[in-house]
Write a protein that holds these residues in place. Structure first.
Motif, mmCIF file in Angstrom:
data_model
loop_
_atom_site.group_PDB
_atom_site.id
_atom_site.type_symbol
_atom_site.label_atom_id
_atom_site.label_comp_id
_atom_site.label_asym_id
_atom_site.label_seq_id
_atom_site.Cartn_x
_atom_site.Cartn_y
_atom_site.Cartn_z
ATOM 1 N N ARG A 208 -34.521 -16.389 14.202
ATOM 2 C CA ARG A 208 -35.268 -16.479 13.120
ATOM 3 C C ARG A 208 -35.168 -15.662 11.908
ATOM 4 O O ARG A 208 -35.243 -15.788 10.830
ATOM 5 N N ILE B 134 -32.538 -16.884 9.611
ATOM 6 C CA ILE B 134 -32.851 -17.895 9.063
ATOM 7 C C ILE B 134 -33.604 -17.444 7.843
ATOM 8 O O ILE B 134 -33.554 -18.018 6.719
ATOM 9 N N ASP B 135 -34.697 -16.734 8.294
ATOM 10 C CA ASP B 135 -35.525 -16.309 7.190
ATOM 11 C C ASP B 135 -34.922 -15.542 5.930
ATOM 12 O O ASP B 135 -35.262 -15.734 4.727
ATOM 13 N N MET C 266 -27.170 -19.399 3.449
ATOM 14 C CA MET C 266 -27.057 -19.621 4.828
ATOM 15 C C MET C 266 -26.017 -20.814 4.929
ATOM 16 O O MET C 266 -24.940 -20.594 5.828
ATOM 17 N N ASP C 267 -25.787 -21.805 3.922
ATOM 18 C CA ASP C 267 -24.803 -22.558 4.152
ATOM 19 C C ASP C 267 -23.305 -21.976 3.908
ATOM 20 O O ASP C 267 -22.434 -22.250 4.293
ATOM 21 N N SER D 206 -27.593 -18.712 14.504
ATOM 22 C CA SER D 206 -27.624 -20.121 13.744
ATOM 23 C C SER D 206 -29.262 -20.279 14.092
ATOM 24 O O SER D 206 -29.768 -21.093 13.299
ATOM 25 N N ASN D 207 -29.595 -19.949 15.239
ATOM 26 C CA ASN D 207 -31.207 -20.228 15.571
ATOM 27 C C ASN D 207 -31.905 -18.930 15.601
ATOM 28 O O ASN D 207 -33.026 -19.036 16.045
ATOM 29 N N THR E 282 -31.620 -15.933 4.968
ATOM 30 C CA THR E 282 -30.688 -16.699 4.294
ATOM 31 C C THR E 282 -30.895 -17.915 3.846
ATOM 32 O O THR E 282 -30.519 -18.552 2.824
ATOM 33 N N GLN E 283 -32.021 -18.565 4.523
ATOM 34 C CA GLN E 283 -32.099 -19.991 3.993
ATOM 35 C C GLN E 283 -32.930 -20.174 2.769
ATOM 36 O O GLN E 283 -33.875 -19.311 2.588
#
Lengths: 405, 181
Positions: free
Chosen positions: A208, A211-212, A269-270, A205-206, A214-215
């Protein structure tokens, strides 16, 4: 800009503004599809201009087959539809037939169904998350989550003799009671699971890269989700809260205290992170159900539905006849029809059964959750990059067996 | 809202156009003709007390030979197919079922794609399995069966043991050429 000096007699080549698009096939057999799905993408560079999806590669005629066999014989077929949460599908089928017949499984059987179907939800989410993270290049998480899944499958094996295709639920309850010591092992597994899932969640979840990747990738709005008939974690990731366990409780879900996790952005991501929260809620439900597990029979006391006990079959004439009648003539629901729905790990799993009073269903229609979810997928891909296909496809968790039936 | 109240609302609004109503296993439904489908479903969607804004499922039924023992006179139907639309209201959390009576496969049913995009694949499946055509559908092709498939497998007159030939048989795997030698 300086024009290079050309030798005499050589015409300059005109710079073309026209670019060609490229059509790329993904699947039907491709590592990211985790099943048999075919996508066709029209690309401008790396950007997807258009996408089309073709399904049906795993079509086995489940609905037609279910019309030709007795109601109890459909239980194994129902399990094979969704190979990640088998026991939930079988329980949902039995529940649908029970509603059609107007009978209710005993309290203990309902609690066992809650426990096993929440275990199936954990298994399903582990497969979805683990496999999707492999697609994103994070192999470690797969082993951690598969460890959780392995514990669940081991418990299913103790329960029924089979790791995946349990054939454990029956119309009117479950086939046998929980084995000795099983509850203790399940409690231990729940404790282990908390650590493993927590580890994975903190790993990703943190992260990088995660996040890149999937966000903000392939987001879906509330309106579009409702328009396409989305249900389950995918719908709840868009900010809408709909969970049949809360809205229209079945199997005594109203007795348990749990939250319905809702995420707001509706992006990849969600859709992934919501599954971590749901596993945590499932864990809570299982522990509560174990605490409150009622005593009593695990099968309904109705000789028209449930086979008699084996020692009675061998020693009593009436029980032998009863056994023979049920095996040869089957369970016979009255004329009628039912649309029965449960909250499966992917969303609303509906069984629409029409009975003509014979031991075989006149029509069995399955409303798989993936079908509606996946029909929105080609539109979601527009404007995304090729690499996003892997991330987004895993996040809506398509089970091809259920999609194609 | 209670399902019987929804039935009453529909009967009050559409009167004669509701062909029949029934309540079975605690669930109610109405049967209508294809021509009224869009009007009834948009009524269900737009009425403030109903607000059926989700189309959960579209499923066809073939009644060929249903109740063939002749015991029950009511079971003899004047139409062969029915399509069941399972409606759900996200706001009010209630459900209802609307069924469309389709006499035979020459009758076309209006597509709901304009209203609910989810109808796209569901209607394609009904077309694939039962051969019922939907007018206004953007891409009415087979979805689960392949394009060369002949017939519609969920019809009652399609035998379950029937085999379909591939348009091009896969017989090139074993060759006389000694490619492994």
């Amino acid at each position: 800009m300086n024009t290079p000096k050309l030798p005499a007699g050589v015409e300059p080549v005109a710079q073309s503004e026209v670019t060609e698009t490229l059509v790329v096939n993904i699947g039907p057999s491709h590592p990211i599809t985790h099943g048999t799905l075919r996508l066709q993408l029209e690309l401008d560079g790396e950007t997807i201009l258009r996408a089309g999806a073709e399904i049906g590669y795993l079509h086995r005629g489940y609905e037609k087959q279910s019309e030709t066999v007795f109601y109890n014989m459909v239980v194994p077929y129902a399990e094979r539809m969704n190979y990640c949460s088998t026991i939930h599908n079988a329980s949902a089928w039995c529940y649908a037939v029970e509603q059609l017949m107007g009978i209710e499984a005993p309290a203990r059987a309902q609690a066992i169904r809650v426990i096993t179907s929440e275990m199936a939800r954990i298994t399903d989410h582990c497969v979805c998350l683990g496999a999707n993270m492999v697609d994103l290049g994070a192999l470690t998480n797969f082993w951690y989550l598969n460890n959780v899944r392995e514990k669940m499958l081991f418990l299913f094996q103790e329960l029924s003799g089979a790791r995946m295709m349990t054939n454990y639920p029956r119309i009117g309850g479950v086939v046998q009671d929980l084995p000795d010591g099983w509850i203790t092992k399940l409690r231990q597994a729940m404790e282990d699971m908390q650590g493993l899932v927590g580890d994975v969640k903190s790993l990703v979840s943190n992260n990088r890269i995660f996040i890149d990747r999937t966000q903000g990738v392939c987001p879906t709005t509330k309106e579009r989700a409702l328009n396409f008939g989305w249900t389950g974690p995918c719908l709840r990731s868009t900010g809408l809260s709909m969970d049949l366990r809360k809205d229209q409780p079945y199997w005594g879900y109203e007795r348990y205290d749990f939250k319905v996790p809702v995420y707001q952005n509706g992006d990849t991501m969600d859709r992934l992170l919501i599954r971590f929260d749901e596993m945590e809620e499932s864990r809570k439900i299982i522990l509560q159900a174990l605490d409150k597990l009622p005593d009593g029979p695990h099968l309904v006391d109705d000789h028209l539905v449930v086979l008699p006990e084996k020692d009675k079959v061998y020693n009593q004439m009436e029980a032998l006849i009863n056994h023979f009648k049920l095996v040869m003539h089957g369970v016979r629901p009255p004329k009628g029809e039912i649309y029965s729905f449960t909250e499966s790990p992917n969303g609303e799993l509906g069984f629409y059964i029409i009975s003509d009073g014979s031991p075989r269903a006149w029509r069995v229609r399955v409303r798989p959750p993936c079908f509606a979810n996946y029909s929105a997928f080609p539109q979601m891909l527009q404007g995304a990059m090729v690499a996003d296909v892997a991330a987004a496809l895993g996040s809506i968790n398509i089970i091809a067996g259920e999609l194609d039936r | 809202m209670d399902q019987s109240q929804i039935t009453d609302r529909l009967k009050a609004r559409f009167g004669e156009r509701i062909l029949s109503t029934y309540a079975l296993c605690g669930q109610e439904a109405v049967t209508i003709l294809p021509a009224d489908l869009v009007e009834v479903l948009t009524f269900l969607r737009d009425e403030p007390e109903l607000r059926f804004n989700m189309l959960m499922d579209v499923g066809g039924v073939d009644y060929l030979g249903y109740g063939g023992d002749g015991e029950d006179e009511d079971e003899v139907r004047s139409h062969r197919f029915e399509i069941a639309y399972q409606m759900f209201s996200y706001d009010l959390r209630h459900r209802y079922r609307v069924k469309v009576a389709v006499k035979d496969d020459s009758v076309e049913v209006p597509s709901l794609w304009e209203i609910w995009r989810g109808a796209n694949w569901m209607e394609r499946e009904v077309y694939d399995m039962f051969g019922i055509r939907f007018t206004g559908h953007p891409n009415l092709r087979r979805i689960l069966n392949h394009d060369d498939f002949v017939g519609h497998p969920l019809r009652k007159d399609y035998p379950i043991t029937k085999r379909q030939k591939l348009s091009r048989p896969i017989d090139h795997l074993l060759t006389d050429k000694q490619e492994w030698a």
